[in-house]
Design a protein around this motif. Structure first.
Motif, mmCIF file in Angstrom:
data_model
loop_
_atom_site.group_PDB
_atom_site.id
_atom_site.type_symbol
_atom_site.label_atom_id
_atom_site.label_comp_id
_atom_site.label_asym_id
_atom_site.label_seq_id
_atom_site.Cartn_x
_atom_site.Cartn_y
_atom_site.Cartn_z
ATOM 1 N N GLU A 88 0.285 -0.989 -0.153
ATOM 2 C CA GLU A 88 0.099 0.176 -0.027
ATOM 3 C C GLU A 88 0.819 1.494 0.181
ATOM 4 N N THR A 114 -4.991 2.554 0.192
ATOM 5 C CA THR A 114 -5.934 1.583 0.667
ATOM 6 C C THR A 114 -5.791 -0.137 -1.111
ATOM 7 N N LYS A 115 -6.003 -1.148 -0.158
ATOM 8 C CA LYS A 115 -6.576 -1.693 -1.010
ATOM 9 C C LYS A 115 -7.939 -2.090 -1.033
ATOM 10 N N ARG A 116 -8.051 -1.707 0.304
ATOM 11 C CA ARG A 116 -9.485 -2.565 1.107
ATOM 12 C C ARG A 116 -9.900 -1.258 1.176
ATOM 13 N N HIS A 117 -10.254 -0.525 2.462
ATOM 14 C CA HIS A 117 -11.394 -0.068 3.610
ATOM 15 C C HIS A 117 -11.341 -0.852 4.716
ATOM 16 N N ARG A 118 -10.468 -0.771 6.056
ATOM 17 C CA ARG A 118 -11.122 -1.087 7.157
ATOM 18 C C ARG A 118 -11.015 -0.203 8.319
ATOM 19 N N TYR A 173 -6.635 7.414 5.633
ATOM 20 C CA TYR A 173 -6.778 5.998 4.268
ATOM 21 C C TYR A 173 -7.943 6.492 3.449
ATOM 22 N N SER A 188 -8.837 4.371 -0.125
ATOM 23 C CA SER A 188 -9.268 2.426 -0.933
ATOM 24 C C SER A 188 -9.010 3.872 -2.283
ATOM 25 N N GLU A 246 -10.921 2.134 -4.274
ATOM 26 C CA GLU A 246 -12.529 1.693 -4.940
ATOM 27 C C GLU A 246 -12.231 3.470 -5.337
ATOM 28 N N ARG A 247 -12.724 4.109 -3.802
ATOM 29 C CA ARG A 247 -12.613 5.339 -4.065
ATOM 30 C C ARG A 247 -12.004 6.612 -4.881
#
Length: 311
Positions: free
Chosen positions: A37, A62-66, A97, A99, A101-102
């Motif tokens: 990342e 990020t690769k994914r939200h968490r 952070y 993602s 996707e966003r």
């Protein structure tokens, strides 16, 4: 995050961290980032514009939200991602952070701005979106350079500068139109907001992408030293205090400077799509009585006497 990532911080930033007793291991402990990342130094520490009240901003793509809340931090969630505030030594640190996707969603909005049939649409970007693109393009990569380059390529900086320029210009004329029908003190508030919006439009046209007022004046001052810039840059103080002038004088001042700025949007230093984005909106500005033409752009409206809006 491995503390070695912070070894890539620029030397002036490292010196400031030492002065503020901000230990790198403590800073690294605030960041949760996978090895693949990208992590960027962002904000004023990346652009060299920090001051004693500035926090140090780190942006993690990020690769994914968490949820990544680390002990001792406070979260400020948003539609784009989470933003955590912490403290290291004498230095406030913000870790944001966002993602992939966003970023993809934002890239699609910018791509759609090309429109159909040769038209250019005006993306309705908000402050957080403009801020994110500014941080993506001005940030200093601390890790994940290859992935960062790929993500940056999807965020068309010219399209965003064009939109920021055009949106602020539209805001200026909208607020000034409001000022013709509203009573004091709201009228003066509209004039002040219009003046700041016009300066924001000019800075985005001739300088770096700018999303708020924090660095607006210092960036405008630097632009004022460049050759052949709009008259606005030599009248910044007068413009920003237009609300203290009699209304007719304030209206004339702002519209004069707005018309001069509009003509300057053909300058090759300006983002290429600002004028096409504004074209569909020009007929709505007939109330100003101004021509709204730019040399070489191929459009203009016939000026008519100034007409007040009906209350």
């Amino acid at each position: 995050m491995d503390v070695s990532v912070l070894d890539r911080l620029p030397a002036p930033v490292r010196a400031e961290l030492d002065r503020r007793q901000a230990a790198l291991p403590a800073m690294a402990a605030l960041v949760e980032a996978d090895d693949d990342e990208p992590v960027l130094l962002a904000g004023s520490y990346a652009t060299g514009e920090w001051n004693p009240t500035s926090d140090l901003d780190l942006l993690v793509l990020t690769k994914r939200h968490r949820s990544r809340r680390t002990p001792g931090t406070t979260n400020h969630p948003s539609i784009l991602g989470d933003s955590f505030d912490g403290q290291v030594g004498d230095l406030p640190v913000n870790v944001e952070y966002v993602s992939a996707e966003r970023l993809h969603d934002l890239a699609q909005v910018l791509e759609s701005a090309a429109g159909d049939g040769g038209t250019v649409d005006l993306p309705n970007l908000q402050g957080l979106e403009i801020r994110l693109v500014q941080r993506m393009h001005s940030g200093i990569a601390l890790s994940g350079t290859g992935e960062l380059d790929r993500l940056r390529a999807g965020l068309d900086l010219d399209a965003v500068r064009s939109a920021a320029t055009a949106l602020a210009f539209v805001g200026t004329l909208s607020l000034m139109e409001d000022s013709t029908v509203l009573a004091s003190p709201t009228r003066e508030l509209m004039c002040r907001g219009a003046a700041e919006s016009l300066l924001m439009s000019a800075v985005n046209a001739f300088g770096p992408l700018t999303h708020d007022g924090k660095h607006l004046l210092t960036r405008a001052a630097r632009i004022s030293e460049l050759p052949q810039v709009p008259r606005l840059f030599s009248q910044i103080e007068t413009l920003l205090f237009a609300d203290r002038l009699p209304h007719e004088e304030a209206l004339g001042l702002v519209l004069d400077l707005a018309e001069d700025l509009y003509r300057s949007f053909t300058d090759p230093r300006c983002p290429s799509r600002a004028l096409p984005m504004l074209d569909p909106l020009v007929p709505a500005w007939a109330w100003t009585g101004r021509a709204w033409s730019a040399p070489g752009h191929g459009r203009g409206e016939t000026g008519r006497p100034f007409l007040r809006k009906s209350a």
